[in-house]
Design a protein around this motif. Sequence first.
Motif, mmCIF file in Angstrom:
data_model
loop_
_atom_site.group_PDB
_atom_site.id
_atom_site.type_symbol
_atom_site.label_atom_id
_atom_site.label_comp_id
_atom_site.label_asym_id
_atom_site.label_seq_id
_atom_site.Cartn_x
_atom_site.Cartn_y
_atom_site.Cartn_z
ATOM 1 N N PHE A 168 0.733 -1.071 -0.388
ATOM 2 C CA PHE A 168 0.321 -0.043 0.191
ATOM 3 C C PHE A 168 0.751 1.666 -0.194
ATOM 4 O O PHE A 168 1.786 0.842 0.929
ATOM 5 N N PHE A 170 -0.457 5.312 -0.751
ATOM 6 C CA PHE A 170 -1.221 6.870 -0.583
ATOM 7 C C PHE A 170 -0.426 7.909 -1.967
ATOM 8 O O PHE A 170 0.523 8.000 -1.245
ATOM 9 N N THR A 172 -0.985 11.669 -3.055
ATOM 10 C CA THR A 172 -1.828 12.489 -3.511
ATOM 11 C C THR A 172 -1.058 13.786 -3.588
ATOM 12 O O THR A 172 0.032 13.601 -4.534
ATOM 13 N N ASP A 195 -9.959 9.737 2.500
ATOM 14 C CA ASP A 195 -9.715 9.398 1.896
ATOM 15 C C ASP A 195 -8.183 7.990 1.703
ATOM 16 O O ASP A 195 -8.577 6.912 1.337
ATOM 17 N N SER A 198 -10.341 5.561 3.412
ATOM 18 C CA SER A 198 -11.609 4.959 2.843
ATOM 19 C C SER A 198 -10.320 3.997 1.954
ATOM 20 O O SER A 198 -10.912 2.554 1.636
ATOM 21 N N ALA A 199 -8.857 3.852 1.499
ATOM 22 C CA ALA A 199 -8.752 3.514 0.801
ATOM 23 C C ALA A 199 -7.531 1.722 1.885
ATOM 24 O O ALA A 199 -7.699 1.008 0.800
ATOM 25 N N ASN A 202 -10.297 -0.764 2.391
ATOM 26 C CA ASN A 202 -11.082 -1.846 0.727
ATOM 27 C C ASN A 202 -10.157 -2.786 0.857
ATOM 28 O O ASN A 202 -10.842 -3.492 0.295
#
Length: 343
Positions: A168, A170, A172, A195, A198-199, A202
């Motif tokens: 993972f 992230f 932005t 955000d 949610s990521a 999921n």
Amino acid sequence: MPVQLLPASAAAFAPRASSVNVVLGSKVEPWLTKTLKRINKVKRPLNSVPQHTKCLTETLSSPNAIWILASLMLPKAPEDKLKNDSNPLVEAISNYQLIHLEAYIVHVDMVLRNEVAFKLTPDTIESLIEYHKDVHCPNTKASTYDWSEKDQQCKKLHEDFVQAINKFVFTTHVTALEGLEEEGAGELLDGRSEDVKSAVMNLYKPLLPPPPRIVDVVRQPPLLPSSPANVSRWSQPTTPSSLPAPVESWRVLPSSPSVASSGSASPPMWASMGVSEVQMPSPTPAYSTPSYSTPFSSAGYYYGSTLVSAPLPLPSMLAPHCGVSMGFNNFGWDRYQEYTTTM
């Protein structure tokens, strides 16, 4: 869209690099200069692009440059082991834990994609894996029915999560660096924390049971109600065997007095009926006087050497005297003597 380029330190299970990869454009944005001046206690010259690049790289490469991307409130135990208390505050403290999603910056790109990339810290990854193993897997296992490979599927579900959470990253917009604080720490602004939540959530996949087996049932096409099983639906209908056989026209009485002969173009109404199908009364004995109370006497219509000694009249001679009714009420008894003179 430009291709996303990440350093080797962003790969799964890769350790944190000693230096952050920072790429700035030919012109530095004013907000970046203002942010770097705000977080540095010691005044540093920021008059060129290389000076900005060096200052930002050293700041983000610090061991204390840990960002808090978001915070998750998660249960401590599976649902069947949660404690109940009359005080909601005590119940929440006993049953839930707060996990901070801590990360560090691995890449800053202000040329191609204008983005900044974050990778979770090892402690955060370990906390999320522990929650997945101790809480998420038992909950999703209890919510599905049992099948033969349920334990293996649950184990594979956990292994897939371990791989996914280590991969993972992230990303932005680079404007997230406006939340930069002293020693390189920071916090996401402008709702970017939602955000991240949610990521991450999921990645917690449900345990999907196998679909039920579908048994193929071969069904014959339905037949029409009037079609037998061994006849094609496009075959021509056959003539029913119950219909009467055709009868010669000379054996059938005319249908009405207006018809002169039985050889007319249109057959009589009861041309398809044979004489044998008409229920006639038994003939009266020979030489008997006819009774007008008797509806019909068919003595002249039977062949026999003892009853008839003269040829019978043709149906065309009887046509003007016969009616269309089946009772033969108007047969013409006034000429009865003409027919029986020779009898």
